[in-house]
Design an enzyme around this catalytic site. Sequence first.
Site, PDB file in Angstrom:
ATOM      1  N   SER A 166       0.828  -1.209   0.000  1.00  0.00           N
ATOM      2  CA  SER A 166       0.000   0.000   0.000  1.00  0.00           C
ATOM      3  C   SER A 166       0.861   1.258   0.000  1.00  0.00           C
ATOM      4  CB  SER A 166      -0.933   0.009   1.208  1.00  0.00           C
ATOM      5  OG  SER A 166      -0.208   0.182   2.413  1.00  0.00           O
ATOM      6  N   GLY A 201       1.542   0.003   8.432  1.00  0.00           N
ATOM      7  CA  GLY A 201       2.402   1.169   8.305  1.00  0.00           C
ATOM      8  C   GLY A 201       2.828   1.534   6.907  1.00  0.00           C
ATOM      9  N   GLY A 202       2.133   1.061   5.883  1.00  0.00           N
ATOM     10  CA  GLY A 202       2.523   1.357   4.505  1.00  0.00           C
ATOM     11  C   GLY A 202       2.526   2.839   4.182  1.00  0.00           C
ATOM     12  N   ASP A 218      -4.289   3.347  15.040  1.00  0.00           N
ATOM     13  CA  ASP A 218      -4.843   2.054  14.655  1.00  0.00           C
ATOM     14  C   ASP A 218      -4.796   1.128  15.868  1.00  0.00           C
ATOM     15  OD1 ASP A 218      -5.309  -0.581  13.406  1.00  0.00           O
ATOM     16  OD2 ASP A 218      -4.996   0.497  11.522  1.00  0.00           O
ATOM     17  N   ASP A 238      -9.765   4.394  17.788  1.00  0.00           N
ATOM     18  CA  ASP A 238     -10.669   4.347  16.640  1.00  0.00           C
ATOM     19  C   ASP A 238     -10.363   5.549  15.749  1.00  0.00           C
ATOM     20  OD1 ASP A 238     -12.777   4.445  14.831  1.00  0.00           O
ATOM     21  OD2 ASP A 238     -14.298   3.955  16.317  1.00  0.00           O
ATOM     22  N   ASP A 254      -6.241   5.493   4.792  1.00  0.00           N
ATOM     23  CA  ASP A 254      -6.501   4.396   3.847  1.00  0.00           C
ATOM     24  C   ASP A 254      -7.386   3.344   4.509  1.00  0.00           C
ATOM     25  OD1 ASP A 254      -6.304   3.016   1.428  1.00  0.00           O
ATOM     26  OD2 ASP A 254      -4.539   1.885   2.062  1.00  0.00           O
ATOM     27  N   LYS A 283     -12.919   3.695  -0.875  1.00  0.00           N
ATOM     28  CA  LYS A 283     -13.175   2.346  -1.369  1.00  0.00           C
ATOM     29  C   LYS A 283     -14.546   2.334  -2.038  1.00  0.00           C
ATOM     30  CE  LYS A 283      -9.515   1.504   1.165  1.00  0.00           C
ATOM     31  NZ  LYS A 283      -8.164   1.330   0.624  1.00  0.00           N
TER      32      LYS A 283
END
Length: 333
Positions: A166, A201-202, A218, A238, A254, A283
Site C-alpha cells: 500500500s 504502516g505502509g 490504529d 478508533d 486508507d 473504497k
Amino acid sequence: FERECAMEIERWLGERGADGYVKFEKLGGQAIWIGKSPVWPKTRDLIFSRQVVKLIDKKPLYFEAKNRISPILTALEGQSYSAIYLDNTDTNDGNSMVDLFSQLQRPLLSAAGKANILNREAKQRAHLVFVDGTEAWLGISEPEDTLKWPMGIPRLKMPQDAPSRSTLKLAEAFAYFMDKEEQAEWLREGLTAVDLGACPGGWTYQLVKHGLQVIAVDNGAMNEKIMESGLVEHIKADGFVYRPQRPVHWLVCDMVEQPSRVAKLMADWLADGDAGRAMFNLKLPMKTRLDEVELCREIIEQRLKKAGKKITRLEFRQLYHDREEVTAYLVVQ
C-alpha cells in the site's frame, strides 16, 4: 474501469455540448469516444482515464506483422510531430507488445525522421496505441494533455523495507498530485502528520521517508522497523474518534470504510482546523463508482463551505496502484 471511463467522458463532453457516443468492451483496456466536440478533456480533467489521446481517425490502423512502418508513415504523412509514442492497452494482448516495441521503435523513428515527419520543434506528439500486433489507434496530444509517464503509469520500485505494498499508493499519489516544488515544501522534516488506520504502516512509511513526525492511529500492530525510526507515535484508537491535541500539517487515511463516511471524516478534520491538507482513499462500490465519487465531492464541498473554509485543491484520481478505490487530495485555507 472501462465502464467508468466511458461514463465519465460521456458526461464531461455532454456537459460541453458534444455530439457523439462512446464505446467500450469490458476488460478491453480502452474507451473510445466517436463524435464532435468544441473542447476536449485533458487526462487530468478525468478521474478514471489513465491517459487521454485525441484520435486522428474513428477507425484503428491495421497492418501486417511483416510491414508495420510503411502504413504508419502513410498515416502520419503531411504532418510534423515532436515525438512518436508507442503505447498499449493494459490487457494481456496489449502488455505483450513490449518486445515488439523494442524492435519497432528505433527503425520507426529513423524512417519518420527521414520523411520529415519527426520534428523536435513541433508542438504535437503522435500516439500509436496498440491493441495487439496488427491493430493500433492513431492519436495526437500536446504536452499538457497527457501525463508525463508512458501510459500514465509512474515507474515505482517497491521498497524492500516497506511493511506493505500500500506504500506505493501514497508514493504515486504524491507524484501525481504534487509537483517537485510542492513536494519540497510539504514533504520534509519539521512537518507533522496523522495516519488514520495506519497498521501495518505502509502510508506511515512514506511520510517517515520524507522526515515527517507521524501519529499512527490504529488498534492493530505497527511494523517494528518503522517504530525504530523515532518519528512515529502509535496510538491505539478508533480512527473515526481520534483527534490530535494540536493541529497537524497532514492527514492521510486508507481505512476500509464506506466512502461517504470517510469523505465526511476528512471534511470534518479540515473544517475544524485539525489539519490543513489531506490525502485519502475512497473504497468504491462496484456498480456506482463514478456516482459515489461525485457524492463524496459534494459532501466535502458542503461541509467546508458551511465552515467558511476555502478549498484550494480537491482532486480525485484512480491511480495505477489503486484497486477498487480512488485517491483524493484536499487542501484548504
